[in-house]
Scaffold this active site. Structure first.
Site, short mmCIF file in Angstrom:
data_model
loop_
_atom_site.label_atom_id
_atom_site.label_comp_id
_atom_site.label_asym_id
_atom_site.label_seq_id
_atom_site.Cartn_x
_atom_site.Cartn_y
_atom_site.Cartn_z
CG HIS A 122 -1.87 1.03 1.41
ND1 HIS A 122 -1.66 2.29 1.80
CD2 HIS A 122 -3.25 0.80 1.03
CE1 HIS A 122 -2.78 2.85 1.76
NE2 HIS A 122 -3.74 1.96 1.37
CG ASP A 199 0.48 -2.34 5.91
OD1 ASP A 199 -0.31 -2.78 6.75
OD2 ASP A 199 0.48 -1.67 5.25
CD GLN A 202 -6.58 -4.90 4.03
OE1 GLN A 202 -7.59 -5.52 4.29
NE2 GLN A 202 -6.90 -3.69 3.60
CE LYS A 225 -7.18 -0.18 6.01
NZ LYS A 225 -7.81 0.32 4.77
CB CYS A 369 -3.55 3.34 -1.65
SG CYS A 369 -4.85 4.54 -1.41
C1 LIG Z 1 -2.35 -3.00 3.43
C2 LIG Z 1 -2.79 -1.49 4.11
N1 LIG Z 1 -1.73 -0.86 4.45
C3 LIG Z 1 -1.93 0.39 5.05
C4 LIG Z 1 -2.99 0.75 4.98
C5 LIG Z 1 -3.38 2.31 5.40
O1 LIG Z 1 -4.42 2.45 6.42
P1 LIG Z 1 -4.87 3.73 6.93
O2 LIG Z 1 -5.80 4.53 5.93
O3 LIG Z 1 -5.89 3.04 8.06
O4 LIG Z 1 -3.89 4.31 7.77
C6 LIG Z 1 -4.47 0.16 4.03
C7 LIG Z 1 -5.66 0.90 3.94
O5 LIG Z 1 -6.30 0.50 2.96
C8 LIG Z 1 -3.96 -1.03 3.71
O6 LIG Z 1 -4.80 -1.82 2.93
#
Ligand SMILES: Cc1ncc(COP(=O)(O)O)c(C=O)c1O
Length: 411
Positions: A122, A199, A202, A225, A369
């Protein structure tokens, strides 16, 4: 064992909505999932009975709010099996958590040090490292993806050199649903003495974690999420590293003392929590963790696998061998989360999503993203259905019926 999804659905008030005169079929859970009644109740209870700022006041409400906030930290520590609650830093989400590490740990890196990320990250696990590269002269390297949307671990050996200080990868791709083989990634990093940041945005919705068993150094995720509130996230970090790292944001709450000449820092985790933190959100997140852990995890996973299989099979049937619908991600269910991205030849994802919306089906279309990943597949975007434990067969049926309609209209 049968999984009583209707009992779960009854706990999520928003699922009772109609949109455009149709029952809501919410399949955009990777973007944001919906709140159970228990989380809504915890938020209301906090805001009506314990609302105050934390850590500074000595009045009744200030102490109650501080107690609730610190209990939420303990809850989060149990969720990830942290060695101690001080290793839990509350942030505003995964993005802030990764930026915190890139900024703070980044100050401990030297020009020429290497950070390895992957092509399926992401943007929130790409851009902070690019900013660090431009600021500090580190070298940023990308682990490629395989044709089925997984990390190409065969490239690890060449990429992770003794100059590598950090490997930063996602646990589950928000586009392909591929679950990363963290044990191989950690082994490759450890072999050269590098740290590992995961990260987990998910992964966190799918049940409690064991960061100690994973053997990583940092783990980041977002509340919204995982059936929790917006604007709350967690950065778990090993205490020794958090102690060593300089602060990220400066302000109230994160200091020990301030003079006009200089400041000294509070102990971890408060050193990293400048300003008024997301207090009610932390309380709501703790309730979300209770809710997730109250589910039968194995049955929930079986249920999600059944639904994912039904979507994948449905897409194949829908395509009828014409090669118009291409799944961007693993074809089977092994090491795969319920995130299904696909490309429909000749149809733009936004148009597909708009037609599906008229069927009451909430999907996400676009680059998610993850533009470098789109580039790897020579696409500008995909259509994505992402499932949560409260989805049922009616959601899958509505998705497939709506898609048939969209393909008929658009191709
Ligand atoms: C794999 C992953 N990392 C990071 C993020 C970013 O999360 P946040 O917008 O809650 O900071 C997302 C959001 O879609 C994501 O799916």
């Amino acid at each position: 064992m049968t999984f009583d999804v209707q009992r779960i659905r009854a706990q999520i008030p928003i699922l009772g909505l109609s949109v455009h005169g149709q029952a809501l079929h919410y399949l955009d859970n990777s973007a944001t999932s919906q709140l159970p009644e228990s989380v809504l109740a915890a938020l209301e209870d906090h805001e009506t009975g314990h609302r105050a700022n934390v850590l500074r006041g000595v009045h009744f409400l200030a102490e109650a709010a501080t107690e609730a906030y610190e209990q939420a930290r303990q809850r989060a520590a149990r969720y990830v099996n942290a060695a101690e609650a001080a290793e839990i830093v509350f942030t505003y989400g995964t993005t802030t958590a990764i930026n915190l590490v890139a900024y703070s740990l980044g100050q401990m890196l030297e020009p020429g040090d290497e950070v390895v990320i992957s092509q399926l990250e992401h943007h929130s696990n790409i851009v902070p490292w690019q900013l660090l590269r431009d600021r500090a002269g580190i070298k940023l390297k990308m682990l490629p993806v395989s044709r089925d949307g997984r990390l190409d671990l065969d490239a690890l050996e060449d990429l992770v050199t003794p100059r590598c200080r950090l490997l930063a990868v996602s646990h589950i791709s928000n586009v392909t649903g591929a679950v990363s083989d963290l044990s191989r990634l950690v082994a490759a990093a450890r072999a050269v003495g590098a740290m590992v940041l995961v990260d987990g945005a998910q992964r966190a919705p799918h049940g409690a974690l064991d960061v100690q068993a994973l053997g990583v150094d940092f783990y980041a995720f977002s509340g919204h999420k995982m059936f929790g509130p917006n604007a709350i996230g967690v950065l778990w970090g090993r205490r020794a590293l958090l102690e060593e790292m300089p602060p990220f944001l400066g302000g109230g709450e994160m200091i020990r003392s301030v003079t006009m000449a200089e400041s000294t820092w509070a102990r971890v985790p408060h050193k990293f929590e400048a300003g008024t933190p997301p207090i009610a959100q932390a309380v709501g997140l703790a309730a979300a963790m209770d809710w997730i852990e109250g589910l039968d995890g194995a049955a929930a996973m079986g249920h999600l696998n059944d639904l994912t299989g039904a979507v994948l099979d449905g897409l194949t049937v829908l395509d009828g061998g014409r090669d118009r619908v291409r799944v961007i991600g693993p074809a089977g269910l092994q090491d795969r989360a319920p995130v299904i991205s696909f490309h429909v030849e000749g149809a733009h994802p936004h148009d597909i999503c708009q037609i599906l919306d008229s069927h009451g089906v909430a999907l996400r279309g676009g680059h998610h993203c993850a533009q470098p990943l789109m580039e790897a597949f020579d696409l500008t975007g995909t259509t994505r259905a992402s499932l949560a434990v409260y989805n049922d067969k009616s959601d899958v049926d509505a998705l497939l019926t709506g898609l048939e309609d969209a393909i008929r209209k658009l191709t």
